[in-house]
Write an enzyme that holds these catalytic residues in place. Structure first.
Site: not given
Ligand code: NAD
Length: 478
Positions: A179, A255, A289, A382
């Site tokens: 997803k 991650e 990230c 963040e």
């Molecule tokens: P997000 O957590 O808002 O969403 C990520 C994914 O999770 C999306 O596909 C979203 O639809 C899904 N999602 C959201 N709520 C959910 C739930 N309750 N149950 C299941 N799925 C759910 O993150 P984002 O805004 O898309 O990405 C940015 C974030 O990702 C930042 O915090 C960044 O630091 C982090 N990030 C971390 C890494 C790493 O390797 N550590 C890499 C890239 C991004």
């Protein structure tokens, strides 16, 4: 590009849908189907069926060939992938051409190459006089796939980060339900087309689109048929997924977010440290990230560093917009909060006016702040935008204490020409990745991941294979 689900080898887009908005100018790119609980059920069932069918019977050689065919398929449609990633994210074309798409191809090739080494290798050990005292035994260990793996990916590096999980998951013989982020569905749909053309068994790879909370993401991560979850995204989302997964004790690989520190010592090559911090704070407008949001600088060079970083930030152009209007508003709210908290705005601090079509897009200015206490929310939370706060330190221990005083622990950078200091400081920074005199220099075989609220587990090379397969010991009495 029309976003579609891909379930059991069939493309479909039934049910409700939502608009896909271009971050560069706010225009509508198309619509995305929103997977209902039924679509998610169908995808998990298709994955289970694939595991009981031909996909579950594949050997390492066949799976390696399949991964290579996917890599070739992406290569053959390289420009389409670049166009789709640029349209969805608004990132500079060059970034998609040199990072996103080549890395996706590399992810499939790398795990095809690794396959022969690991998951099906039997480690045999002779154990004489084992505990029951009944003579010798031969123990050997086989690696078994976990089963149906749910992969939930974010919008910031859509293709790169999803393939970073899909390739090792398939390599180990799992079936996948992906997803992707609701903001960036297009390269995932193209990938499904490539996988379909590559002839992977129906159901080995499935794709469902939609939102997270109370929607496709939650339906998938709480599904009793899912055997493991690999997630990249915000720490708060990780916590929500963990709660949802707890009912079925589903293992997770996470991650998560970061508030990454940089430590700049007075003995650093100042040009390199300024250059490196411009890259580490502002690449992809801070929406990686690994980006630096806290910079700690040795007091003797603090003033000069701040002036030079501010000049460079003010001169930046073309790192791309925020992913959405909502994210732009969030970043701008932190810029306002920083002022309220007493920050000095050295550079940026608002939204730019271009005088062209970009003004309807979601752009913010690269921003450099100083003068905040370490307790300020802008220093602790963040932001995930092009912003860093710069603060002075007086001793190495103080620098380390400041860097480590964070709930997060993803990545850090250390700038010094003193070799002993580099070796002394690096292991003491509480992050999963420490870069010395560089940033985001990645060897994909090395462990990647965060400590504290930044993640659970490690990805990269064999570390990913460790998560996506399980050792099973067989003990035969001789
Ligand atoms: P997000 O957590 O808002 O969403 C990520 C994914 O999770 C999306 O596909 C979203 O639809 C899904 N999602 C959201 N709520 C959910 C739930 N309750 N149950 C299941 N799925 C759910 O993150 P984002 O805004 O898309 O990405 C940015 C974030 O990702 C930042 O915090 C960044 O630091 C982090 N990030 C971390 C890494 C790493 O390797 N550590 C890499 C890239 C991004």
């Amino acid at each position: 590009m029309k976003a579609e689900h891909y379930v059991g080898g069939v493309f479909r887009s039934d049910g409700p849908s939502f608009p896909l908005i271009a971050p560069v100018d706010g225009s509508e790119l198309g619509t995305v189907p929103e997977a209902t609980r039924e679509v998610v059920d169908d995808a998990v069932t298709a994955a289970q069926r694939a595991l009981r069918g031909p996909w579950g019977a594949t050997g390492a050689e066949e799976r390696a060939a399949a991964l290579r065919a996917v890599a070739d398929g992406i290569q053959a449609r390289f420009d389409e992938f670049v166009d789709a990633e640029v349209a969805d994210t608004g990132r500079p074309r060059d970034f998609a051409r040199t990072v996103d798409v080549p890395r996706a191809i590399g992810n499939f090739r790398a795990y095809a190459d690794l396959l022969y080494g690991r998951p099906e290798r039997a480690y045999t050990t002779q154990v004489p006089g084992w505990s029951a005292g009944t003579g010798q035994a031969l123990n050997y260990t086989v690696r078994r796939p976990l089963g149906v793996v749910a992969i939930i990916s974010p919008w910031n590096l859509p293709l790169l980060l999803s393939t970073w999980k899909i390739a090792p998951a398939l390599a180990c013989g799992n079936a996948v339900v992906l997803k992707p982020s609701e903001e960036t569905p297009s390269t995932a749909t193209l990938l499904a087309r490539v996988i379909d053309d590559a002839g992977l068994s129906d159901g080995a790879f499935n794709l469902v689109h939609g939102h997270g909370p109370a929607a496709a993401g939650e339906f998938l991560t709480g599904h009793p048929g899912v055997d493991a979850i690999a997630f990249t995204g915000e720490s708060a989302t990780g916590a929500a997924i963990m709660r949802n997964a707890a009912d079925h004790v589903t293992p997770v690989s996470f991650e998560l977010g970061g508030k990454n520190p940089a430590l700049v010592f007075a003995d650093a090559d100042l040009d390199a440290a300024v250059d490196g911090t411009v890259r580490s704070s502002f690449t992809h407008s801070g929406q990686i990230c690994l980006c630096t949001e806290r910079v700690y600088v040795d007091r003797p060079i603090f003033d000069e560093f701040v002036v030079r970083l501010g000049e460079r930030a003010s001169a930046l152009d073309g790192y791309g917009p925020m992913i959405s209007a909502a994210h732009r508003d969030k970043v701008l709210s932190y810029y306002r909060l920083a002022r309220d908290e007493g920050a000095t705005v050295v550079a940026g601090g608002g939204a730019p006016a271009f005088g062209d079509e970009r003004d309807t897009g979601f752009h913010v200015e690269p921003t450099v702040l100083t003068g905040l206490p370490e307790t300020a929310r802008t220093v602790r939370e963040e932001v995930f935008g092009p912003v860093c706060h710069v603060a002075p330190f007086d001793t190495e221990d103080e620098a380390l204490a400041l860097a480590n005083d964070s709930p997060y622990g993803l990545a850090s950078t250390v700038w010094t020409r003193d070799l002993s200091r580099a070796h002394r400081v690096a292991p003491r920074v509480e992050t999963g990745i420490v870069w010395v005199n560089c940033w985001n220099l990645r060897d994909l075989r090395t462990p990647f991941g965060g400590v504290k609220a930044s993640g659970i587990g490690r990805e990269g090379g064999e570390y990913s294979l460790d998560f996506f397969s399980e050792p099973v010991n067989v003990c035969i009495q001789i």
